[in-house]
Structure formats: structure tokens, C-alpha cells
Design a protein around this motif. Structure first.
Motif, PDB file in Angstrom:
ATOM      1  N   ARG A  44       5.757   5.893   3.786  1.00 33.51           N
ATOM      2  CA  ARG A  44       4.527   6.097   3.017  1.00 33.51           C
ATOM      3  C   ARG A  44       3.956   4.756   2.568  1.00 33.51           C
ATOM      4  NH1 ARG A  44       4.772   9.875  -1.943  1.00 33.51           N
ATOM      5  NH2 ARG A  44       2.942   8.543  -2.077  1.00 33.51           N
ATOM      6  N   GLU A  52       3.238   0.519   2.981  1.00 36.67           N
ATOM      7  CA  GLU A  52       2.987  -0.568   3.916  1.00 36.67           C
ATOM      8  C   GLU A  52       2.987  -1.875   3.144  1.00 36.67           C
ATOM      9  OE1 GLU A  52      -0.377  -1.899   7.220  1.00 36.67           O
ATOM     10  OE2 GLU A  52      -0.815  -0.340   5.747  1.00 36.67           O
ATOM     11  N   LYS A 107       0.841  -1.202   0.000  1.00 37.00           N
ATOM     12  CA  LYS A 107       0.000   0.000   0.000  1.00 37.00           C
ATOM     13  C   LYS A 107       0.868   1.240   0.000  1.00 37.00           C
ATOM     14  CE  LYS A 107      -4.328  -1.144   2.353  1.00 37.00           C
ATOM     15  NZ  LYS A 107      -4.931  -1.216   3.704  1.00 37.00           N
ATOM     16  N   GLY A 108       0.367   2.298  -0.635  1.00 40.20           N
ATOM     17  CA  GLY A 108       1.026   3.589  -0.504  1.00 40.20           C
ATOM     18  C   GLY A 108       2.010   3.910  -1.603  1.00 40.20           C
ATOM     19  N   LEU A 109       2.133   3.025  -2.577  1.00 44.89           N
ATOM     20  CA  LEU A 109       3.004   3.336  -3.707  1.00 44.89           C
ATOM     21  C   LEU A 109       2.474   4.576  -4.420  1.00 44.89           C
ATOM     22  CD1 LEU A 109       3.768  -0.181  -5.226  1.00 44.89           C
ATOM     23  CD2 LEU A 109       5.306   1.324  -3.959  1.00 44.89           C
ATOM     24  N   PRO A 110       3.372   5.421  -4.887  1.00 44.59           N
ATOM     25  CA  PRO A 110       2.931   6.625  -5.593  1.00 44.59           C
ATOM     26  C   PRO A 110       2.156   6.246  -6.847  1.00 44.59           C
ATOM     27  CG  PRO A 110       5.316   6.328  -5.778  1.00 44.59           C
ATOM     28  CD  PRO A 110       4.830   5.314  -4.799  1.00 44.59           C
ATOM     29  N   ARG A 128       9.217  -0.928 -11.284  1.00 39.51           N
ATOM     30  CA  ARG A 128       9.757  -0.652 -12.620  1.00 39.51           C
ATOM     31  C   ARG A 128       8.649  -0.148 -13.518  1.00 39.51           C
ATOM     32  NH1 ARG A 128      14.770  -3.186 -12.855  1.00 39.51           N
ATOM     33  NH2 ARG A 128      15.113  -4.409 -10.960  1.00 39.51           N
ATOM     34  N   ILE A 161      11.569  -2.303  -5.722  1.00 42.93           N
ATOM     35  CA  ILE A 161      11.810  -1.528  -6.943  1.00 42.93           C
ATOM     36  C   ILE A 161      10.572  -1.635  -7.825  1.00 42.93           C
ATOM     37  CG2 ILE A 161      13.237  -1.216  -8.990  1.00 42.93           C
ATOM     38  CD1 ILE A 161      15.536  -2.496  -7.525  1.00 42.93           C
ATOM     39  N   ARG A 173       7.434   1.621 -17.257  1.00 46.17           N
ATOM     40  CA  ARG A 173       7.805   1.855 -18.655  1.00 46.17           C
ATOM     41  C   ARG A 173       6.688   2.627 -19.340  1.00 46.17           C
ATOM     42  NH1 ARG A 173       4.985  -3.138 -19.874  1.00 46.17           N
ATOM     43  NH2 ARG A 173       6.496  -4.811 -19.719  1.00 46.17           N
ATOM     44  N   THR A 179       1.008   5.760 -10.490  1.00 50.74           N
ATOM     45  CA  THR A 179       1.766   5.577 -11.722  1.00 50.74           C
ATOM     46  C   THR A 179       1.584   6.812 -12.610  1.00 50.74           C
ATOM     47  OG1 THR A 179       1.331   3.222 -11.563  1.00 50.74           O
ATOM     48  CG2 THR A 179       2.072   4.061 -13.698  1.00 50.74           C
ATOM     49  N   PRO A 180       2.687   7.430 -13.038  1.00 57.76           N
ATOM     50  CA  PRO A 180       2.565   8.651 -13.843  1.00 57.76           C
ATOM     51  C   PRO A 180       1.817   8.375 -15.142  1.00 57.76           C
ATOM     52  CG  PRO A 180       4.839   8.301 -13.118  1.00 57.76           C
ATOM     53  CD  PRO A 180       4.075   7.069 -12.757  1.00 57.76           C
ATOM     54  N   LYS A 181       1.143   9.404 -15.634  1.00 57.16           N
ATOM     55  CA  LYS A 181       0.424   9.316 -16.920  1.00 57.16           C
ATOM     56  C   LYS A 181       1.367   8.868 -18.021  1.00 57.16           C
ATOM     57  CE  LYS A 181      -3.391  12.583 -17.040  1.00 57.16           C
ATOM     58  NZ  LYS A 181      -4.178  11.517 -16.330  1.00 57.16           N
ATOM     59  N   GLY A 182       0.870   7.976 -18.869  1.00 57.81           N
ATOM     60  CA  GLY A 182       1.686   7.530 -19.990  1.00 57.81           C
ATOM     61  C   GLY A 182       2.662   6.425 -19.604  1.00 57.81           C
ATOM     62  N   ALA A 183       2.683   6.098 -18.325  1.00 53.71           N
ATOM     63  CA  ALA A 183       3.557   5.005 -17.881  1.00 53.71           C
ATOM     64  C   ALA A 183       2.711   3.866 -17.331  1.00 53.71           C
ATOM     65  CB  ALA A 183       4.517   5.494 -16.811  1.00 53.71           C
ATOM     66  N   GLU A 184       3.303   2.696 -17.274  1.00 48.57           N
ATOM     67  CA  GLU A 184       2.635   1.574 -16.618  1.00 48.57           C
ATOM     68  C   GLU A 184       3.673   0.802 -15.813  1.00 48.57           C
ATOM     69  OE1 GLU A 184       1.091  -1.060 -19.602  1.00 48.57           O
ATOM     70  OE2 GLU A 184       3.022  -1.257 -20.597  1.00 48.57           O
ATOM     71  N   VAL A 185       3.171   0.064 -14.815  1.00 47.35           N
ATOM     72  CA  VAL A 185       4.081  -0.714 -13.991  1.00 47.35           C
ATOM     73  C   VAL A 185       4.494  -1.959 -14.759  1.00 47.35           C
ATOM     74  CG1 VAL A 185       4.320  -2.033 -11.863  1.00 47.35           C
ATOM     75  CG2 VAL A 185       3.073   0.139 -11.854  1.00 47.35           C
ATOM     76  N   ALA A 186       5.765  -2.062 -15.062  1.00 45.58           N
ATOM     77  CA  ALA A 186       6.259  -3.250 -15.765  1.00 45.58           C
ATOM     78  C   ALA A 186       6.363  -4.408 -14.790  1.00 45.58           C
ATOM     79  CB  ALA A 186       7.618  -2.958 -16.386  1.00 45.58           C
ATOM     80  N   ARG A 187       6.735  -4.073 -13.573  1.00 46.24           N
ATOM     81  CA  ARG A 187       6.905  -5.124 -12.568  1.00 46.24           C
ATOM     82  C   ARG A 187       7.333  -4.506 -11.258  1.00 46.24           C
ATOM     83  NH1 ARG A 187      12.062  -8.826 -14.202  1.00 46.24           N
ATOM     84  NH2 ARG A 187      13.105  -8.870 -12.182  1.00 46.24           N
ATOM     85  N   VAL A 188       7.010  -5.182 -10.183  1.00 44.83           N
ATOM     86  CA  VAL A 188       7.441  -4.734  -8.858  1.00 44.83           C
ATOM     87  C   VAL A 188       8.314  -5.826  -8.256  1.00 44.83           C
ATOM     88  CG1 VAL A 188       6.726  -4.053  -6.547  1.00 44.83           C
ATOM     89  CG2 VAL A 188       5.331  -3.395  -8.515  1.00 44.83           C
TER      90      VAL A 188
END
Lengths: 151, 151
Positions: B123, B125, A127-130, B146, B144, B148, A132-141
Motif C-alpha cells: 500500500r 510507496e 505515499k500510501g500511509l494510512p 509513531r 515506523i 501520539r 492519521t487517526p482523529k485525535g492523534a498526530e504523527v510524532a515522527r516517521v
DNA sequence: TTTTTAAACTAGAATAATTCTAATCTATTG
DNA sequence: CAATAGATTAGAATTATTCTAGTTTAAAAA
């Protein structure tokens, strides 16, 4: 489990795991002798997945009697990774590991022993991850929990 | 900000940041010309911390006119890391980065640009991690994310 | 201040992991 | 079965890092 025979090669060749063969074909990779040998070591009979370095796999494949060069091991590991059959990860600076578990999961790393264990991602909530910016996607955590002997 | 003068060197030497000097002394590291030059680049005037590779720092320190060898850059980065002044991390296989933020935090990695941003751990959890085994303790948790460009 | 000495620094060699090159081989297609 | 695009290979090259052993220097002692 069903076995197939690979045709088309000069000396018709040992039986291979059908699923492995299918995996390579789906990935658009020719089922060469080398790729089949490597895939067998990587995927056959490892229900819980494995974490392997290029050098270690090279050692295994030659110990198994197959003639495969180190360059091919690297090529193959990267091709398998690009095809989604493997995931590359780094727990220690200096060398990459390739993980046969490509499902969503994280890692528990025992710094003393070097042991590395998978942790299913669906057991975990972050929880609490910022946002995801516009135009981006999470490739993996990637989560790596580093453990050491208590002092 | 207060400055000190380092005595004991042959040609008495340029003023240095007092906090940096104290940091080195606390860590039991002699404030040599090289360490001071590197520490200045790493810690001075970077309120939000920085992520730097050995080669990049080597470039900076020489550009700044200091005579420091690459071996010393590596030695110093590792000594600073051992002293808790830096944290080593790997986001891309092949090279280590050193993070001047040693507080508990995680990372947002933009795969396209190579940009790396800190995310404060408080920030965030993380729930559902397996229990820490007896006799072990969590040395650190690396997350991390990631990102894209969206396809 | 000068001397002493352990610690630190250095250039360059060495190592480790990985990638590249260009020649050879082979799985697939016609 | 021949042609060919793709794959494999040995070894050289590259990259990041560590090591070696000789030199310099910061700190302590005199």
C-alpha cells in the motif's frame, strides 16, 4: 568562532563554544562542566552529525580528560533528547544510539560494518500511509534501510 | 482443520496443528513439545499476526500449562527468526518484539497505548531513497510511524 | 522395540545496558 | 557570601538477554 568564559564556577573554567552555551540555556539546562564537555563532543566540529552510544560517549569524555560519571552521561543524553538537541534511535536490539541530527531525516544502515548514514527526509517521499487517526498526530516517521553485502 | 499426532515421545502426545508441524520440519527444527507449544501460541488462530516479547510469550506458554524455560523461549524465538518464521523488531529501546507477520510490511506505533499495527508494504510507496551501493543489497526497509495524542 | 546419539532443554549464573538511590557538590539567586 | 534547588556521583539494583554445563528427548540405527 566566538568563545565565552563560564563564570560562577570555583576555578574559572576553559572557554566554551558560545552556541553550545546558548543551546543549553535555551533548554533550561544549567551549563555545568559535565554538560559542556559532553555537548562539546556531541556538537562541536561535526557538521554532518553523529550517532553515538552512551558507552562510547562515556569513553570519549573520559579520554578527553573530563571527570564525568556514566550515570551523568545517561542523564545528559536523555535531557538533551527531551530538549530536542538529540534524537534517540535503535538500529540493533540491545543498545540505543543518540543522533545529533534532529532534523527530519532517515537512516541507511550497513549491517556488515555497522555504519549508519543519514538520508535527508526532503529527498524522500512516502505515499500510501494510512490516515492519521482523529485525535492523534504523527510524532515522527522512522525509516531504516538495512543493507548487507550482496550474496 | 487436519491434526496430526506426534509420535516418538514417551507419552504419546496431544494433537498439533499440521501446518505448524510442517513449518518446523521445513525449517529443519525438531518439533519438540516446547517448540510446538510456542508455535501454537504464535501462529494458531492469529490471522492478522501478532507482536510479542520474549517475556510475554513466556508468560503465555506457562499460563497454558506447558513447562518451558525462559532460555528456551529466547532460543526458540531466535531460531524461528533465523528460519524466517518471525521477524524481530524494536519500537522502544530496551526490548525486542517478534512479529509473526514476515511479509513485507511496516508499522504504526501508538506511543500512548503501546499498540502496534501492521501496514502492508504494497500500500506504500517510498520514493527518493539513495541508490543501493554496488556490492550491497537491501535486506529490509523498516518504516515506523509513531503516533501520539494530539496536543 | 531398544539403543544410541546429536540436538534440545533447563536452572541458574553471567553479562550488558540502563536506571535508581542517597549522599555530596555546585551554579544560581538573594 | 550564604542558601538552595538542581546536578553529579559511586555503586547498588533492575531489566533484558545470553551463557554454561548437566539432563532430557526426538530421531535414527540396530
Amino acid at each position: 568562532m566566538a568563545k565565552h568564559v563560564v563564570s560562577g564556577s570555583k576555578r574559572t573554567v576553559r572557554a566554551v563554544n558560545a552556541a553550545t552555551l546558548a543551546r543549553l540555556r535555551e533548554a533550561g539546562l544549567r551549563p555545568t562542566r559535565q554538560r559542556l564537555a559532553l555537548a562539546a563532543l556531541l556538537f562541536d566540529g561535526h557538521p554532518h552529525g553523529r550517532h553515538v552510544s552512551a558507552e562510547a560517549l562515556f569513553g570519549e569524555v573520559r579520554a578527553a580528560g573530563a571527570k564525568v560519571s556514566l550515570a551523568t552521561v545517561y542523564n545528559t543524553l536523555h535531557q538533551f533528547t527531551a530538549a530536542g538537541l538529540l534524537r534517540e534511535l535503535v538500529v540493533d536490539p540491545g543498545t540505543s544510539l543518540f543522533d545529533t541530527n534532529v532534523g527530519d531525516h532517515h537512516h541507511l544502515y550497513f549491517e556488515d560494518s555497522g555504519d549508519l548514514r543519514d538520508v535527508d527526509a526532503d529527498r524522500i517521499e512516502i505515499k500510501g500511509l494510512p490516515a492519521t487517526p482523529k485525535g492523534a498526530e504523527v510524532a515522527r516517521v522512522d525509516v531504516i534501510v538495512r543493507l548487507r553485502r550482496r550474496s
